[in-house]
Motif scaffolding. Structure first.
Motif, PDB file in Angstrom:
ATOM      1  N   ASP A 194      -3.380  -3.941  -4.700  1.00 52.58           N
ATOM      2  CA  ASP A 194      -3.800  -2.907  -3.759  1.00 52.58           C
ATOM      3  C   ASP A 194      -4.861  -2.015  -4.398  1.00 52.58           C
ATOM      4  N   TYR A 195      -5.946  -1.806  -3.673  1.00 51.64           N
ATOM      5  CA  TYR A 195      -7.072  -1.022  -4.183  1.00 51.64           C
ATOM      6  C   TYR A 195      -6.669   0.380  -4.614  1.00 51.64           C
ATOM      7  N   TRP A 196      -5.653   0.972  -3.944  1.00 55.87           N
ATOM      8  CA  TRP A 196      -5.300   2.350  -4.289  1.00 55.87           C
ATOM      9  C   TRP A 196      -4.884   2.492  -5.742  1.00 55.87           C
ATOM     10  N   GLN A 241       0.512   4.019  -2.847  1.00 53.01           N
ATOM     11  CA  GLN A 241       0.223   5.414  -2.527  1.00 53.01           C
ATOM     12  C   GLN A 241       1.264   6.355  -3.122  1.00 53.01           C
ATOM     13  N   ASN A 253       0.821  -1.206   0.000  1.00 53.96           N
ATOM     14  CA  ASN A 253       0.000   0.000   0.000  1.00 53.96           C
ATOM     15  C   ASN A 253       0.855   1.256   0.000  1.00 53.96           C
ATOM     16  N   ASP A 254       1.969   1.224   0.736  1.00 54.96           N
ATOM     17  CA  ASP A 254       2.887   2.362   0.720  1.00 54.96           C
ATOM     18  C   ASP A 254       3.379   2.625  -0.704  1.00 54.96           C
TER      19      ASP A 254
END
Length: 256
Positions: free
Chosen positions: A73-75, A43, A39-40
């Motif tokens: 990851d959804y992002w 993002q 996720n990092d």
């Protein structure tokens, strides 16, 4: 999952100094002592894909899907949607929706993709009709019994999260899906979401008729309640919050 796109994304990150060092651990050459999660990385880097001037819009989008495959990851899907709806959009629609369809058909889990459809594309009335048509509606006529497993996988996943899609946009596909018994549990979840989701949408009479066509175990959770509220003409749980509780108090149902 597109293995080539995934490896292209891995190389692209490596060129920026970001490498994978564990199952969900990444390192940035600029801060090697710090460990990053997927996720990092999403993002920090998913949005940067759409500023890479060495790629055209289609290439940027394919790379973004590669990042999605790599990071799961959804992002990443958020950045794809932001790029499509932003000032430099829209993105090439053929690449966009082919990317969604391929991942919906893949054996691998597709939670980020289905969540993206549900809360972003389907809940937004500006995009719900197009998105649903692209990921399932246009192919509804292909839903036969039997149907190819990749298509069934895609249909199941789309139907389950399709509650917010306006009823007129999904009614035909729902009817076609009802011809395929293997899709009945997913179609039931779609109808249930159409009633219970905050942005759910259905037409009670038509939905009730469709529900009656589904072959489901008698003890399917929420089946009796959904039948009752639709028969009573209720469109959405949040418009008639007491209706569901009243349905649960009917004879033969457990207390709420």
């Amino acid at each position: 999952m597109d293995m080539q796109a995934r490896e292209d994304a891995r190389r692209w990150l490596a060129e920026a100094g970001v490498t994978q060092v564990g199952d969900d651990a990444w390192a940035d050459a600029d801060a090697p002592e710090k460990r990053l999660t997927a996720n990092d990385v999403a993002q920090s880097w998913a949005g940067q894909v759409f500023t890479d001037e060495s790629l055209d819009a289609a290439g940027q989008l394919r790379l973004a899907f590669g990042l999605l495959d790599l990071l799961d990851d959804y992002w990443v899907t958020c950045e794809i949607r932001l790029a499509d709806r932003g000032p430099s959009g829209p993105l090439p629609s053929d690449v966009l929706w082919d990317g969604y369809r391929r991942r919906l058909e893949a054996p691998e889990t597709a939670d980020a993709v289905t969540y993206s459809l549900w809360v972003d594309w389907f809940e937004d009335r500006a995009t719900s009709a197009t998105a649903f048509a692209e990921v399932l509606g246009h192919d509804g006529h292909l839903l036969t019994d039997p149907a190819p497993e990749p298509l069934l996988r895609r249909a199941r996943r789309v139907l389950e999260c399709s509650g917010p899609v306006p009823w007129p946009e999904k009614e035909t596909a729902y009817g076609l899906a009802a011809r395929v018994p293997a899709l009945h549990p997913a179609l039931f979840k779609g109808l249930l979401g159409g009633y219970r989701d905050v942005y759910g949408d259905l037409e009670p009479s038509a939905a009730s008729d469709l529900l009656a066509r589904l072959r489901l175990p008698a003890d399917t959770e929420h089946l009796a309640e959904l039948r009752a509220v639709l028969a009573a003409g209720h469109r959405n749980h949040h418009r008639s919050p007491r209706a569901w509780a009243e349905a649960r108090q009917s004879p033969g149902l457990p207390e709420a």
